[in-house]
Design a protein around this motif. Structure first.
Motif, PDB file in Angstrom:
ATOM      1  N   THR A  39      70.314  -5.270  18.733  1.00  0.00           N
ATOM      2  CA  THR A  39      71.596  -5.574  18.108  1.00  0.00           C
ATOM      3  C   THR A  39      71.380  -5.799  16.624  1.00  0.00           C
ATOM      4  N   PRO A  40      71.831  -4.872  15.756  1.00  0.00           N
ATOM      5  CA  PRO A  40      71.663  -5.077  14.310  1.00  0.00           C
ATOM      6  C   PRO A  40      72.515  -6.251  13.828  1.00  0.00           C
ATOM      7  N   THR A  41      72.032  -6.943  12.815  1.00  0.00           N
ATOM      8  CA  THR A  41      72.762  -8.059  12.222  1.00  0.00           C
ATOM      9  C   THR A  41      72.818  -7.858  10.712  1.00  0.00           C
ATOM     10  N   PRO A  42      73.994  -7.800  10.104  1.00  0.00           N
ATOM     11  CA  PRO A  42      74.083  -7.611   8.654  1.00  0.00           C
ATOM     12  C   PRO A  42      73.328  -8.704   7.898  1.00  0.00           C
ATOM     13  N   THR A  43      72.604  -8.290   6.859  1.00  0.00           N
ATOM     14  CA  THR A  43      71.820  -9.254   6.076  1.00  0.00           C
ATOM     15  C   THR A  43      72.221  -9.211   4.606  1.00  0.00           C
ATOM     16  N   ARG A  44      71.656  -8.263   3.851  1.00  0.00           N
ATOM     17  CA  ARG A  44      71.925  -8.151   2.423  1.00  0.00           C
ATOM     18  C   ARG A  44      72.318  -6.721   2.088  1.00  0.00           C
ATOM     19  N   SER A  45      73.257  -6.555   1.172  1.00  0.00           N
ATOM     20  CA  SER A  45      73.587  -5.231   0.670  1.00  0.00           C
ATOM     21  C   SER A  45      72.735  -4.955  -0.562  1.00  0.00           C
ATOM     22  N   GLY A  46      72.593  -3.685  -0.897  1.00  0.00           N
ATOM     23  CA  GLY A  46      71.793  -3.313  -2.051  1.00  0.00           C
ATOM     24  C   GLY A  46      70.315  -3.288  -1.718  1.00  0.00           C
ATOM     25  N   PRO A  47      69.483  -2.823  -2.648  1.00  0.00           N
ATOM     26  CA  PRO A  47      68.041  -2.732  -2.408  1.00  0.00           C
ATOM     27  C   PRO A  47      67.453  -4.108  -2.087  1.00  0.00           C
ATOM     28  N   SER A  48      66.829  -4.236  -0.915  1.00  0.00           N
ATOM     29  CA  SER A  48      66.352  -5.542  -0.474  1.00  0.00           C
ATOM     30  C   SER A  48      65.407  -5.355   0.698  1.00  0.00           C
ATOM     31  N   VAL A  49      64.726  -6.431   1.072  1.00  0.00           N
ATOM     32  CA  VAL A  49      63.786  -6.401   2.189  1.00  0.00           C
ATOM     33  C   VAL A  49      63.760  -7.768   2.847  1.00  0.00           C
ATOM     34  N   ILE A  50      63.634  -7.786   4.170  1.00  0.00           N
ATOM     35  CA  ILE A  50      63.314  -9.003   4.914  1.00  0.00           C
ATOM     36  C   ILE A  50      61.805  -9.016   5.109  1.00  0.00           C
TER      37      ILE A  50
END
Length: 369
Positions: A39-50
């Motif tokens: 299940t995907p979960t929205p995190t950050r928009s734009g260039p980014s990484v967890i």
């Protein structure tokens, strides 16, 4: 210990920056598996990484970075899973810096580590703490330069950190323990080692560290290198997960030079010796491992090439029948699984993904039950 000129525990950002990303074909599983229903979960928009997720009964937290100027500058962020969504929590670092790992000790006791890159030529270790109300920077050990790549919480609630630091004229692997507001250096035996990549802490007198030149055990007084891995950097541990002193899992990379020469590394410790665990063939490396429903699940990236184009793919391995086998990817596109964590019946993964060859890199997080 053999001196290596470069640290090998490459973050997802650095790994993807080194290759040209295009979409590629899916991998065939080594044996039939029921699919992991992500299940995907929205995190950050734009260039980014967890970079990391730590899921514990006391809470689920994530650290990552917004990427600026083609990865040359990073702005850290911290996310808290609340009410079925990721909530960004204010944190004090707004200059070039990175948070690599996070560890949950309690609802009001969370730690994050990385590096302050205000001077990119001389980064400093970065430590932050959540007290239930706000994130605050904790003064790091007083070293001229260094970086922390891992934080783990001991059974007594004590944070342990590892990475590297300048000590005298050398830059060895280091381990510190935070007790009563002070850092205790636990570095005896690490002289000459390069970069502490990962820790697991069984007790104050029983811990393991994975480094570029192999694996070492702590007996409460000093670290001693074990012969389970070579010292030449050809097999590099990047993550450890322990169910107990006689049940420890290790993942990493068989390092042969260049993305196409990387092979996934997996080992298990039964309290007596470390033994290799079979992994799928092909070019890949593993960044993290977690114990979920009584078995390990690992994540990283695999590589394919076409001409001079090397493609990175999100990569998840599940342990079945005495070996790791390829599992369903949590996302579609090119990218990396940088972190794996499990708690409260959920298995979490996170990293970054580019849906198409022209897409921006974007952070992702997903879970399965």
């Amino acid at each position: 210990m053999t001196q290596l000129k470069a640290r090998a525990r490459t973050s997802a950002v650095a790994a993807l920056a080194a290759v040209t990303i295009v979409t590629g074909s899916a991998f065939a599983a080594a044996q039939p598996l029921e699919p992991l229903n992500w299940t995907p979960t929205p995190t950050r928009s734009g260039p980014s990484v967890i970079n990391d997720i730590d899921a514990k009964p006391a809470g689920t937290w994530a650290v990552g970075s917004d990427l600026v100027d083609d990865f040359m500058v990073q702005r850290p962020f911290i996310l808290h899973w609340v009410g079925g969504q990721w909530k960004k929590t204010p944190q004090p670092m707004h200059t070039n810096s990175a948070l690599q790992r996070i560890a949950v000790a309690g609802a009001n006791d969370v730690w994050a580590v990385g590096e302050d890159r205000a001077d990119p030529e001389q980064p400093k270790p970065l430590v932050m703490h959540w007290n239930g109300t706000a994130w605050k920077v904790v003064p790091a050990p007083a070293v001229p330069t260094g970086s922390f790549d891992e934080v783990k919480i001991g059974p007594d609630g004590t944070p342990w950190v590892t990475g590297w630091a300048r000590i005298g004229t050398e830059e060895p692997a280091v381990v510190y323990r935070y007790v009563a507001g002070k850092w205790q250096a636990l570095n005896t035996g690490l002289e000459g080692a390069i970069n502490g990549n990962t820790l697991t802490v069984i007790s104050r007198n029983d811990a393991w560290i994975g480094m570029n030149p192999g694996l070492a055990h702590f007996d409460g007084k000093s670290w001693k290198l074990v012969d389970a891995l070579p010292e030449d950097g050809s097999k590099i541990p990047t993550a450890l997960a322990a169910a107990g002193p006689k049940d420890i899992w290790l993942v990493g990379v068989g390092h042969k030079g260049g993305p196409e020469g990387e092979t996934p590394l997996a080992m298990h410790y039964d309290g007596v010796s470390w033994k290799s665990v079979p992994t799928p063939s092909g070019s890949a490396q593993l960044y993290d491992v977690a114990l979920w429903k009584g078995r390990p699940v690992a994540g990283g990236e695999s590589f394919t090439s076409s001409g001079n184009i090397i493609t990175s793919h999100p990569y998840v391995l599940d342990y079945r029948g005495g070996r790791f086998v390829k599992a369903k990817s949590p996302v579609t596109g090119s990218g990396t699984v940088a972190t794996v964590s499990a708690a409260n019946g959920r298995l979490w993964v996170g990293g970054l993904i580019a849906a198409t060859p022209t897409s921006q890199y974007a952070a992702f997080a997903a879970f399965t039950r």
